[in-house]
Design a protein around this motif. Structure first.
Motif, PDB file in Angstrom:
ATOM      1  N   PHE A  68       0.860  -1.245   0.091  1.00  0.00           N
ATOM      2  CA  PHE A  68      -0.064  -0.001   0.290  1.00  0.00           C
ATOM      3  C   PHE A  68       0.731   1.404  -0.078  1.00  0.00           C
ATOM      4  CE2 PHE A  68      -4.053  -1.849   2.371  1.00  0.00           C
ATOM      5  CZ  PHE A  68      -4.050  -3.034   1.439  1.00  0.00           C
ATOM      6  N   THR A  69       0.613   2.253  -0.735  1.00  0.00           N
ATOM      7  CA  THR A  69       1.126   3.444  -0.476  1.00  0.00           C
ATOM      8  C   THR A  69       0.048   4.695  -0.292  1.00  0.00           C
ATOM      9  OG1 THR A  69       2.708   2.658  -2.276  1.00  0.00           O
ATOM     10  CG2 THR A  69       2.390   5.436  -2.004  1.00  0.00           C
ATOM     11  N   ILE A  70       0.215   5.544   0.546  1.00  0.00           N
ATOM     12  CA  ILE A  70      -0.524   6.561   1.149  1.00  0.00           C
ATOM     13  C   ILE A  70       0.271   8.019   0.402  1.00  0.00           C
ATOM     14  CG2 ILE A  70       0.671   7.087   3.440  1.00  0.00           C
ATOM     15  CD1 ILE A  70      -2.146   7.928   4.222  1.00  0.00           C
ATOM     16  N   SER A  71      -0.726   8.987  -0.031  1.00  0.00           N
ATOM     17  CA  SER A  71      -0.057  10.000  -0.796  1.00  0.00           C
ATOM     18  C   SER A  71      -1.490  11.165  -0.577  1.00  0.00           C
ATOM     19  CB  SER A  71       0.218   9.754  -2.388  1.00  0.00           C
ATOM     20  OG  SER A  71      -0.950   9.377  -2.952  1.00  0.00           O
ATOM     21  N   ARG A  72      -0.610  12.276  -0.495  1.00  0.00           N
ATOM     22  CA  ARG A  72      -1.669  13.328  -0.418  1.00  0.00           C
ATOM     23  C   ARG A  72      -1.471  14.515  -1.720  1.00  0.00           C
ATOM     24  NH1 ARG A  72      -1.153  15.692   5.402  1.00  0.00           N
ATOM     25  NH2 ARG A  72      -2.453  17.421   4.617  1.00  0.00           N
ATOM     26  N   ASP A  73      -2.482  15.098  -2.183  1.00  0.00           N
ATOM     27  CA  ASP A  73      -2.328  16.200  -3.011  1.00  0.00           C
ATOM     28  C   ASP A  73      -3.027  17.398  -2.406  1.00  0.00           C
ATOM     29  OD1 ASP A  73      -2.980  18.075  -5.229  1.00  0.00           O
ATOM     30  OD2 ASP A  73      -3.221  16.335  -6.653  1.00  0.00           O
ATOM     31  N   ASN A  74      -2.068  18.131  -1.920  1.00  0.00           N
ATOM     32  CA  ASN A  74      -2.602  19.519  -1.169  1.00  0.00           C
ATOM     33  C   ASN A  74      -3.411  20.521  -2.071  1.00  0.00           C
ATOM     34  OD1 ASN A  74      -1.136  18.382   1.061  1.00  0.00           O
ATOM     35  ND2 ASN A  74       0.666  19.199   0.675  1.00  0.00           N
ATOM     36  N   ALA A  75      -3.177  20.446  -3.190  1.00  0.00           N
ATOM     37  CA  ALA A  75      -3.834  21.309  -4.140  1.00  0.00           C
ATOM     38  C   ALA A  75      -5.315  21.072  -4.352  1.00  0.00           C
ATOM     39  CB  ALA A  75      -3.231  21.306  -5.443  1.00  0.00           C
ATOM     40  N   LYS A  76      -5.562  19.643  -4.073  1.00  0.00           N
ATOM     41  CA  LYS A  76      -7.073  19.026  -4.265  1.00  0.00           C
ATOM     42  C   LYS A  76      -7.607  18.743  -2.836  1.00  0.00           C
ATOM     43  CE  LYS A  76      -6.241  17.337  -8.824  1.00  0.00           C
ATOM     44  NZ  LYS A  76      -6.009  15.928  -9.867  1.00  0.00           N
ATOM     45  N   ASN A  77      -6.934  18.867  -1.676  1.00  0.00           N
ATOM     46  CA  ASN A  77      -7.326  18.462  -0.601  1.00  0.00           C
ATOM     47  C   ASN A  77      -7.830  17.070  -0.432  1.00  0.00           C
ATOM     48  OD1 ASN A  77      -7.295  21.319   0.247  1.00  0.00           O
ATOM     49  ND2 ASN A  77      -9.151  21.782  -0.155  1.00  0.00           N
ATOM     50  N   THR A  78      -6.818  16.367  -0.924  1.00  0.00           N
ATOM     51  CA  THR A  78      -7.175  14.766  -1.223  1.00  0.00           C
ATOM     52  C   THR A  78      -6.186  14.029  -0.790  1.00  0.00           C
ATOM     53  OG1 THR A  78      -8.638  15.202  -3.136  1.00  0.00           O
ATOM     54  CG2 THR A  78      -7.857  13.030  -3.077  1.00  0.00           C
ATOM     55  N   VAL A  79      -6.455  12.896   0.024  1.00  0.00           N
ATOM     56  CA  VAL A  79      -5.594  12.042   0.326  1.00  0.00           C
ATOM     57  C   VAL A  79      -5.854  10.571  -0.381  1.00  0.00           C
ATOM     58  CG1 VAL A  79      -6.632  11.257   2.534  1.00  0.00           C
ATOM     59  CG2 VAL A  79      -4.322  10.720   2.379  1.00  0.00           C
ATOM     60  N   TYR A  80      -4.922   9.735  -0.953  1.00  0.00           N
ATOM     61  CA  TYR A  80      -5.099   8.733  -1.649  1.00  0.00           C
ATOM     62  C   TYR A  80      -4.491   7.508  -0.854  1.00  0.00           C
ATOM     63  CZ  TYR A  80      -5.798  12.054  -5.233  1.00  0.00           C
ATOM     64  OH  TYR A  80      -6.205  13.106  -6.025  1.00  0.00           O
ATOM     65  N   LEU A  81      -5.228   6.298  -1.093  1.00  0.00           N
ATOM     66  CA  LEU A  81      -4.468   4.921  -0.512  1.00  0.00           C
ATOM     67  C   LEU A  81      -4.573   3.911  -1.580  1.00  0.00           C
ATOM     68  CD1 LEU A  81      -3.147   3.456   1.683  1.00  0.00           C
ATOM     69  CD2 LEU A  81      -5.476   2.595   2.015  1.00  0.00           C
ATOM     70  N   GLN A  82      -3.300   3.881  -2.330  1.00  0.00           N
ATOM     71  CA  GLN A  82      -2.987   3.056  -3.382  1.00  0.00           C
ATOM     72  C   GLN A  82      -3.013   1.461  -2.873  1.00  0.00           C
ATOM     73  OE1 GLN A  82      -3.486   3.204  -6.835  1.00  0.00           O
ATOM     74  NE2 GLN A  82      -3.262   1.048  -6.889  1.00  0.00           N
ATOM     75  N   MET A  83      -3.758   0.571  -3.329  1.00  0.00           N
ATOM     76  CA  MET A  83      -3.481  -0.962  -2.660  1.00  0.00           C
ATOM     77  C   MET A  83      -3.289  -1.613  -3.731  1.00  0.00           C
ATOM     78  SD  MET A  83      -6.642  -0.365   0.259  1.00  0.00           S
ATOM     79  CE  MET A  83      -7.898  -0.519  -1.054  1.00  0.00           C
ATOM     80  N   ASN A  84      -2.289  -2.393  -3.620  1.00  0.00           N
ATOM     81  CA  ASN A  84      -1.734  -3.382  -4.525  1.00  0.00           C
ATOM     82  C   ASN A  84      -1.456  -4.795  -3.942  1.00  0.00           C
ATOM     83  OD1 ASN A  84      -1.607  -1.450  -6.545  1.00  0.00           O
ATOM     84  ND2 ASN A  84       0.883  -1.200  -5.959  1.00  0.00           N
ATOM     85  N   SER A  85      -1.582  -5.682  -4.694  1.00  0.00           N
ATOM     86  CA  SER A  85      -1.647  -7.126  -4.131  1.00  0.00           C
ATOM     87  C   SER A  85      -2.377  -7.463  -3.061  1.00  0.00           C
ATOM     88  CB  SER A  85       0.167  -7.481  -3.643  1.00  0.00           C
ATOM     89  OG  SER A  85       1.030  -7.082  -4.770  1.00  0.00           O
ATOM     90  N   LEU A  86      -3.665  -7.108  -3.471  1.00  0.00           N
ATOM     91  CA  LEU A  86      -4.573  -7.248  -2.306  1.00  0.00           C
ATOM     92  C   LEU A  86      -4.639  -8.637  -1.763  1.00  0.00           C
ATOM     93  CD1 LEU A  86      -7.088  -4.509  -3.338  1.00  0.00           C
ATOM     94  CD2 LEU A  86      -6.162  -4.452  -1.065  1.00  0.00           C
ATOM     95  N   LYS A  87      -5.166  -8.908  -0.455  1.00  0.00           N
ATOM     96  CA  LYS A  87      -5.362 -10.221   0.034  1.00  0.00           C
ATOM     97  C   LYS A  87      -6.821 -10.436   0.532  1.00  0.00           C
ATOM     98  CE  LYS A  87      -0.541 -10.453   1.277  1.00  0.00           C
ATOM     99  NZ  LYS A  87       0.456 -10.682   2.464  1.00  0.00           N
ATOM    100  N   PRO A  88      -7.258 -11.437   0.669  1.00  0.00           N
ATOM    101  CA  PRO A  88      -8.576 -11.438   1.321  1.00  0.00           C
ATOM    102  C   PRO A  88      -8.641 -10.878   2.719  1.00  0.00           C
ATOM    103  CG  PRO A  88      -8.194 -13.672   0.263  1.00  0.00           C
ATOM    104  CD  PRO A  88      -7.003 -12.884   0.119  1.00  0.00           C
ATOM    105  N   GLU A  89      -7.374 -11.027   3.320  1.00  0.00           N
ATOM    106  CA  GLU A  89      -7.299 -10.411   4.762  1.00  0.00           C
ATOM    107  C   GLU A  89      -7.437  -8.899   4.830  1.00  0.00           C
ATOM    108  OE1 GLU A  89      -5.405 -12.517   3.654  1.00  0.00           O
ATOM    109  OE2 GLU A  89      -3.391 -12.421   4.425  1.00  0.00           O
ATOM    110  N   ASP A  90      -7.412  -8.243   3.818  1.00  0.00           N
ATOM    111  CA  ASP A  90      -7.401  -6.871   3.608  1.00  0.00           C
ATOM    112  C   ASP A  90      -8.969  -6.525   3.514  1.00  0.00           C
ATOM    113  OD1 ASP A  90      -4.518  -6.998   1.276  1.00  0.00           O
ATOM    114  OD2 ASP A  90      -4.510  -6.147   3.377  1.00  0.00           O
ATOM    115  N   THR A  91      -9.995  -7.280   3.653  1.00  0.00           N
ATOM    116  CA  THR A  91     -11.386  -7.010   3.440  1.00  0.00           C
ATOM    117  C   THR A  91     -11.569  -6.302   4.710  1.00  0.00           C
ATOM    118  OG1 THR A  91     -11.601  -9.001   2.025  1.00  0.00           O
ATOM    119  CG2 THR A  91     -13.732  -8.102   3.264  1.00  0.00           C
TER     120      THR A  91
END
Length: 116
Positions: A68-91
């Motif tokens: 997972f990677t967290i990032s923020r775009d201060n110009a858009k007041n937005t935070v993101y969470l990119q989730m890769n290689s997801l597993k059932p336990e991430d549910t």
């Protein structure tokens, strides 16, 4: 009432990817460390997944490091969470969080379901 609005949840197969987004009011976002938490079921505790400070420093739960990677775009007041290689336990329901000297605020949550 402060509103944090999340989007991007859904159903994905194991190994897949999703990106969560959270928009916050600028007056809150600019002051806050932003985080993503998750709660697997109603009876379980909400756990921190990832956090990013105003300066861009981030930290992660051990269970998601490298995926997972967290990032923020201060110009858009937005935070993101990119989730890769997801597993059932991430549910879980994933919640956006804003923390600052003016208080702590939560989004309504977005469901992420990973099928095996």
């Amino acid at each position: 009432q402060v509103q944090l609005v999340e989007s991007g949840g859904g159903l994905v197969q194991a190994g897949g990817s999703l990106r969560l987004s959270c928009v916050a009011p600028g007056s809150i976002f600019n002051l806050s460390a932003m985080g993503w938490y998750r709660q697997a079921s109603a009876g379980e505790q909400r756990e921190l997944v990832a956090l990013i400070t105003r300066g861009g420093s981030s930290n992660y739960a051990d269970s998601v490091k490298g995926r997972f990677t967290i990032s923020r775009d201060n110009a858009k007041n937005t935070v993101y969470l990119q989730m890769n290689s997801l597993k059932p336990e991430d549910t879980a329901v994933y919640y956006c969080n804003a923390q600052s000297r003016v208080g702590q605020f939560w989004g309504q949550g977005t469901q992420v379901t990973v099928s095996s």
